[in-house]
Design an enzyme around this catalytic site. Structure first.
Site, short mmCIF file in Angstrom:
data_model
loop_
_atom_site.label_atom_id
_atom_site.label_comp_id
_atom_site.label_asym_id
_atom_site.label_seq_id
_atom_site.Cartn_x
_atom_site.Cartn_y
_atom_site.Cartn_z
N ASP A 161 -0.07 15.98 20.22
CA ASP A 161 0.33 17.09 21.08
C ASP A 161 0.72 18.34 20.30
O ASP A 161 1.50 19.18 20.78
CB ASP A 161 1.49 16.68 22.00
CG ASP A 161 1.03 15.77 23.13
OD1 ASP A 161 -0.19 15.71 23.37
OD2 ASP A 161 1.88 15.14 23.77
N HIS B 250 -9.91 10.76 1.91
CA HIS B 250 -8.87 9.76 1.65
C HIS B 250 -7.55 10.12 2.33
O HIS B 250 -6.57 9.37 2.25
CB HIS B 250 -8.65 9.61 0.13
CG HIS B 250 -7.94 8.37 -0.26
ND1 HIS B 250 -6.61 8.36 -0.64
CD2 HIS B 250 -8.34 7.07 -0.30
CE1 HIS B 250 -6.23 7.12 -0.91
NE2 HIS B 250 -7.27 6.32 -0.71
N LYS C 225 3.20 4.47 -0.96
CA LYS C 225 3.08 5.45 -2.04
C LYS C 225 4.21 6.47 -1.91
O LYS C 225 4.26 7.22 -0.93
CB LYS C 225 1.73 6.16 -1.97
CG LYS C 225 0.52 5.23 -2.00
CD LYS C 225 -0.76 6.00 -1.70
CE LYS C 225 -1.97 5.08 -1.71
NZ LYS C 225 -2.00 4.19 -0.53
N LYS D 151 -4.65 10.60 5.12
CA LYS D 151 -4.18 9.82 6.27
C LYS D 151 -3.19 10.70 7.02
O LYS D 151 -2.02 10.84 6.62
CB LYS D 151 -3.50 8.52 5.82
CG LYS D 151 -4.38 7.61 4.94
CD LYS D 151 -3.97 7.72 3.51
CE LYS D 151 -4.50 6.67 2.58
NZ LYS D 151 -5.84 6.27 2.67
N HIS E 181 0.82 -1.21 0.00
CA HIS E 181 0.00 0.00 0.00
C HIS E 181 0.86 1.26 0.00
O HIS E 181 0.34 2.38 0.01
CB HIS E 181 -0.92 -0.03 1.23
CG HIS E 181 -2.07 0.91 1.17
ND1 HIS E 181 -2.31 1.87 2.14
CD2 HIS E 181 -3.06 1.06 0.27
CE1 HIS E 181 -3.39 2.55 1.84
NE2 HIS E 181 -3.87 2.09 0.70
N ASP F 275 15.48 12.37 -9.05
CA ASP F 275 16.91 12.69 -8.92
C ASP F 275 17.42 12.49 -7.50
O ASP F 275 18.39 13.14 -7.09
CB ASP F 275 17.20 14.12 -9.40
CG ASP F 275 17.12 14.23 -10.93
OD1 ASP F 275 17.07 13.18 -11.60
OD2 ASP F 275 17.10 15.37 -11.44
#
Length: 513
Positions: free
Chosen positions: A416, A409, A173, A411, A171, A178
């Site tokens: 704190d 979508h 991504k 995440k 999963h 460079d």
């Protein structure tokens, strides 16, 4: 006449042969060469920028947040335009749509300039791309590998014949150019992730990052790239007309030469890129570290937490929280252990806020059934829940589009107000135990406070606040200062969706959600 016993034996034999064929048709033994990321070259434009940044800021990273899909696509296309040495891209999904075509075109153009391109894609939700990938991989500077591929002969029957392996997915991504700049976050490559799809907007978040942490991202990519589960696209013997590579190259040139208007130009002229070029906004500066699972997680028993590197670090940081935790996740299924963790944190006086999809906004109804099981329990313990209002669309984006529905979508987690996590991790059993995940922990009181405050200000116009009323029943309240609505059943959700949730709650599937 065959007896029932004969029929049963024949059926079992057929399934056995099917299983054997499914396993045998996945060419994990196809020859391949190990490789590592091309070292950063200070003579390239991006390498010069990265070297200059590190000379001034040491180990701290430069960070630019990207909430807009237009900005996110534009940043990728701009980086591909200036790539000289290498492009390493790792994605769960790449779709055959306009976003996928623009991305593939950028990879090809970079390869034509001499950049070494490595593209690693999980196999489960990117069907129909084999031919296009085979054509791209015909370029001498492009390598494409499919991660944990399914059988080409039986494809999704792999879940029946080889479930233990096929169920474990990459999963992760990341996108690195460079070995100098990277993009990390929740987006896959597809129209809905870049706000091109008029039917739905996937509200997402990523960071563009430069600094020493880019080397960590490259190292993480190398581990997956060289895994035995990463199979070269050539292994599948696709009947693709590789001469079409020249056609693609010509189309890309025409697009780049003629785009005074259109998707390409709009992306490259996004508001974020304009503001970065003009100096109106500058990158944030913070100590940033990458935590990533490895392919080892996918070969151990489900539930074995030893190789869940990212989750272990997240739990450690959450347990150390003293004031507040804000979790933004499209899928929230804490299970028993996670619910007990949240209760433990709340019992210390730490505020816990969860922002997730409503039943109307989610793209996975089954997941909502798992979430709903824990909602009242955690509300009673003191947690705060906000659910995305599916019809809270707002203004048109830079494409001139206003999607019909919004789906969360992103995440992200703040702890704190001095730590921000951005990555691929959902708070559900699949991310925690089954799939591999990655993400960045950004340690900065300035960034954490600003991110949390902006998130808090943005909740009212787009979310329902979920509470328990005086009868211990769920109540959803929307109040943006101009309008106030109070409802007592899943807001905006059809009876069919509510029925599905009830049905899914009867099934023993929570551990797979």
């Amino acid at each position: 006449m065959f007896s029932a016993a004969d029929a049963c034996r024949r059926a079992l034999l057929a399934l056995t042969l099917l299983a054997a064929a499914g396993c045998a048709s996945v060419p994990f033994d196809y020859p391949k060469q190990s490789s590592v990321a091309v070292p950063r070259d200070a003579a390239t434009p991006l390498g010069e920028q990265a070297a200059g940044w590190e000379a001034q800021h040491g180990s701290k990273a430069a960070l630019v947040g990207m909430s807009s899909g237009v900005d996110a696509l534009g940043a990728r296309l701009r980086l591909l335009e200036v790539a000289q040495k290498s492009v390493d891209a790792q994605y769960f999904i790449i779709k055959k749509d306009r976003a996928g075509a623009l991305f593939a075109g950028g990879l090809l153009a970079a390869a034509d300039r001499g950049a070494q391109v490595r593209l690693l894609v999980d196999d489960v939700f990117s069907p129909g791309v084999d031919e296009a990938f085979t054509i791209l991989a015909a370029h001498p500077n492009i390598e494409i590998r499919i991660f944990n591929p399914l059988s080409r002969s039986f494809r999704y029957l792999s879940y029946l014949t080889d479930f233990k392996r096929a169920n474990r997915r990459m999963h992760n991504k990341s996108f690195t150019v460079d070995n100098s700049m990277s993009i990390v976050g929740g987006r896959n490559i597809g129209e809905e992730y870049f706000e091109l799809n008029p039917a739905v907007k996937f509200d997402d978040y990523e960071v563009l990052v430069m600094g020493e942490v880019v080397g960590q991202i490259s190292d993480g990519f190398d581990v997956f790239w060289n895994s035995e589960l990463a199979v070269p696209i050539e292994a599948f013997e696709n009947r693709a007309d590789v001469s079409r590579l020249d056609d693609w190259r010509e189309q890309i040139r025409e697009v780049q030469q003629e785009q005074q208007t259109g998707l390409y130009a709009t992306a490259l002229n996004s508001s974020l890129l304009r503001d970065l070029r003009s100096g109106k906004i500058k990158p944030a500066v913070a100590e940033t570290s990458l935590y990533t699972d490895t392919p080892d997680k996918l070969s151990t028993d489900v539930g074995n937490i030893d190789h869940a590197i990212l989750v272990q670090e997240m739990v450690r940081r959450m347990r150390a929280a003293e004031k507040e935790i804000v979790i933004v996740t499209p899928y929230y299924i804490p299970q028993q252990a996670g619910a007990e963790l949240i209760e433990e944190i709340l019992a210390k006086g730490v505020r816990v806020v969860v922002v997730t999809n409503s039943l109307a906004s989610t793209n996975h109804v089954a997941v909502h059934s798992g979430y709903a099981r824990y909602r009242k329990r955690l509300l009673r313990a003191g947690a705060e829940f906000y659910e995305i209002r599916a019809d809270a669309i707002g203004e048109e984006n830079d494409w001139g589009k206003q999607p019909e529905q919004i789906t969360l979508h992103s995440k992200a987690t703040t702890i704190d107000r001095d730590t921000v996590f951005i990555g691929s991790l959902n708070f559900d059993p699949r991310s925690i135990f089954i799939n591999s995940e990655m993400g960045l922990f950004i340690d900065s009181e300035e960034i954490g406070s600003r991110f949390t405050e902006e998130l808090g200000r943005g909740l009212a116009p787009v979310t329902w606040k979920v509470e328990l009323d005086e009868n211990d029943k769920l109540r959803w309240t929307f109040d943006d200062g101009n309008e106030r609505l109070v409802v007592h059943k899943e807001p905006g959700a059809s009876w069919w969706r509510r029925f599905q949730v009830g049905f899914y709650r009867l099934l023993p599937i929570e551990s797979q959600l």
